[in-house]
Design a protein around this motif. Structure first.
Motif, mmCIF file in Angstrom:
data_model
loop_
_atom_site.group_PDB
_atom_site.id
_atom_site.type_symbol
_atom_site.label_atom_id
_atom_site.label_comp_id
_atom_site.label_asym_id
_atom_site.label_seq_id
_atom_site.Cartn_x
_atom_site.Cartn_y
_atom_site.Cartn_z
ATOM 1 N N TRP A 99 17.147 79.240 47.932
ATOM 2 C CA TRP A 99 17.785 79.407 49.243
ATOM 3 C C TRP A 99 17.738 80.870 49.669
ATOM 4 O O TRP A 99 17.412 81.186 50.814
ATOM 5 C CB TRP A 99 19.213 78.883 49.143
ATOM 6 N N LEU A 100 18.058 81.790 48.748
ATOM 7 C CA LEU A 100 17.995 83.221 49.051
ATOM 8 C C LEU A 100 16.568 83.663 49.353
ATOM 9 O O LEU A 100 16.338 84.450 50.273
ATOM 10 C CB LEU A 100 18.563 84.039 47.883
ATOM 11 N N ALA A 101 15.597 83.154 48.590
ATOM 12 C CA ALA A 101 14.192 83.524 48.799
ATOM 13 C C ALA A 101 13.704 83.107 50.176
ATOM 14 O O ALA A 101 12.859 83.783 50.772
ATOM 15 C CB ALA A 101 13.314 82.899 47.716
ATOM 16 N N ALA A 102 14.239 82.011 50.680
ATOM 17 C CA ALA A 102 13.836 81.546 52.012
ATOM 18 C C ALA A 102 14.429 82.423 53.113
ATOM 19 O O ALA A 102 13.979 82.358 54.257
ATOM 20 C CB ALA A 102 14.278 80.095 52.217
ATOM 21 N N ARG A 103 15.406 83.276 52.774
ATOM 22 C CA ARG A 103 16.074 84.096 53.776
ATOM 23 C C ARG A 103 15.875 85.596 53.583
ATOM 24 O O ARG A 103 16.153 86.379 54.483
ATOM 25 C CB ARG A 103 17.576 83.777 53.771
ATOM 26 N N THR A 104 15.416 86.016 52.398
ATOM 27 C CA THR A 104 15.324 87.440 52.107
ATOM 28 C C THR A 104 14.249 88.137 52.938
ATOM 29 O O THR A 104 13.265 87.524 53.347
ATOM 30 C CB THR A 104 15.067 87.699 50.610
ATOM 31 N N SER A 105 14.480 89.419 53.157
ATOM 32 C CA SER A 105 13.459 90.257 53.773
ATOM 33 C C SER A 105 12.778 91.118 52.715
ATOM 34 O O SER A 105 11.940 91.957 53.033
ATOM 35 C CB SER A 105 14.090 91.135 54.862
ATOM 36 N N THR A 106 13.126 90.914 51.449
ATOM 37 C CA THR A 106 12.542 91.651 50.336
ATOM 38 C C THR A 106 11.343 90.882 49.791
ATOM 39 O O THR A 106 11.497 89.763 49.306
ATOM 40 C CB THR A 106 13.577 91.843 49.203
ATOM 41 N N PRO B 297 8.773 86.097 51.020
ATOM 42 C CA PRO B 297 9.560 85.725 52.202
ATOM 43 C C PRO B 297 8.748 84.977 53.260
ATOM 44 O O PRO B 297 9.284 84.108 53.944
ATOM 45 C CB PRO B 297 10.059 87.060 52.750
ATOM 46 N N ALA B 298 7.473 85.304 53.388
ATOM 47 C CA ALA B 298 6.647 84.635 54.397
ATOM 48 C C ALA B 298 6.542 83.144 54.113
ATOM 49 O O ALA B 298 6.532 82.322 55.026
ATOM 50 C CB ALA B 298 5.269 85.267 54.451
ATOM 51 N N ALA B 299 6.463 82.795 52.830
ATOM 52 C CA ALA B 299 6.370 81.386 52.442
ATOM 53 C C ALA B 299 7.738 80.784 52.151
ATOM 54 O O ALA B 299 7.867 79.568 52.009
ATOM 55 C CB ALA B 299 5.467 81.243 51.215
ATOM 56 N N GLY B 300 8.759 81.637 52.031
ATOM 57 C CA GLY B 300 10.099 81.135 51.720
ATOM 58 C C GLY B 300 10.209 80.589 50.317
ATOM 59 O O GLY B 300 10.980 79.675 50.064
ATOM 60 N N THR B 301 9.451 81.169 49.387
ATOM 61 C CA THR B 301 9.442 80.673 48.015
ATOM 62 C C THR B 301 9.744 81.796 47.026
ATOM 63 O O THR B 301 9.660 82.972 47.363
ATOM 64 C CB THR B 301 8.070 80.067 47.655
#
Length: 146
Positions: A91-98, A120-124
């Motif tokens: 869930w965090l990976a789908a929202r992070t800008s890092t 982040p581009a793939a949200g994974t």
């Protein structure tokens, strides 16, 4: 011997993060009361103070900064929590800008942690297992001019 693992997360989230997402994250940090997302869920990032097994201290901090929200977490986690933890880190990976390394997961009996990486581009996100190979010439901090 214990099954406890060390979880560390260090990542940024956009300043435009939805209020419902912030509320969920604050609930996991133990900063906000409310109903769990699922009946069996409980806050995963809420422990504070001296760690029982991994040394150091347990933290969970969310702070507003110039790049949005900054999240730092260091917690002791048990494999029984891995299913819930996997959902939360995804869930965090789908929202992070890092992009790239967002943390690590380490079994205390191992010298080298597994690295948690986000796209982040793939949200994974995925776990990268490092090998313990090292050379006597390896420096703690490499000399970029050598």
């Amino acid at each position: 011997m214990s099954d406890i693992h060390e979880l560390q997360l260090n990542l940024d989230l956009p300043g435009s993060l939805a209020s419902a997402d912030l509320a969920l994250l604050r609930w996991h940090l133990g900063e906000e009361a409310g109903e769990p997302p699922h009946p069996d869920d409980y806050p995963l990032f809420s422990d504070r103070g001296p760690a029982h097994r991994i040394g150091g201290t347990l933290v969970g901090e969310l702070a507003r900064g110039a790049r949005g929200w900054a999240l730092t977490v260091r917690q002791e986690v048990h494999p029984d929590e891995f299913d819930q933890l996997r959902v939360l880190v995804t869930w965090l990976a789908a929202r992070t800008s890092t992009a790239g390394t967002i943390g690590s997961l380490r079994f205390p009996e191992r010298d080298i942690p597994d690295v948690l990486v986000a796209d982040p581009a793939a949200g994974t996100a995925w776990r990268l297992t490092l090998t313990p190979e090292r050379s006597p010439q390896d420096e703690l901090i490499p000399d970029p001019w050598s």
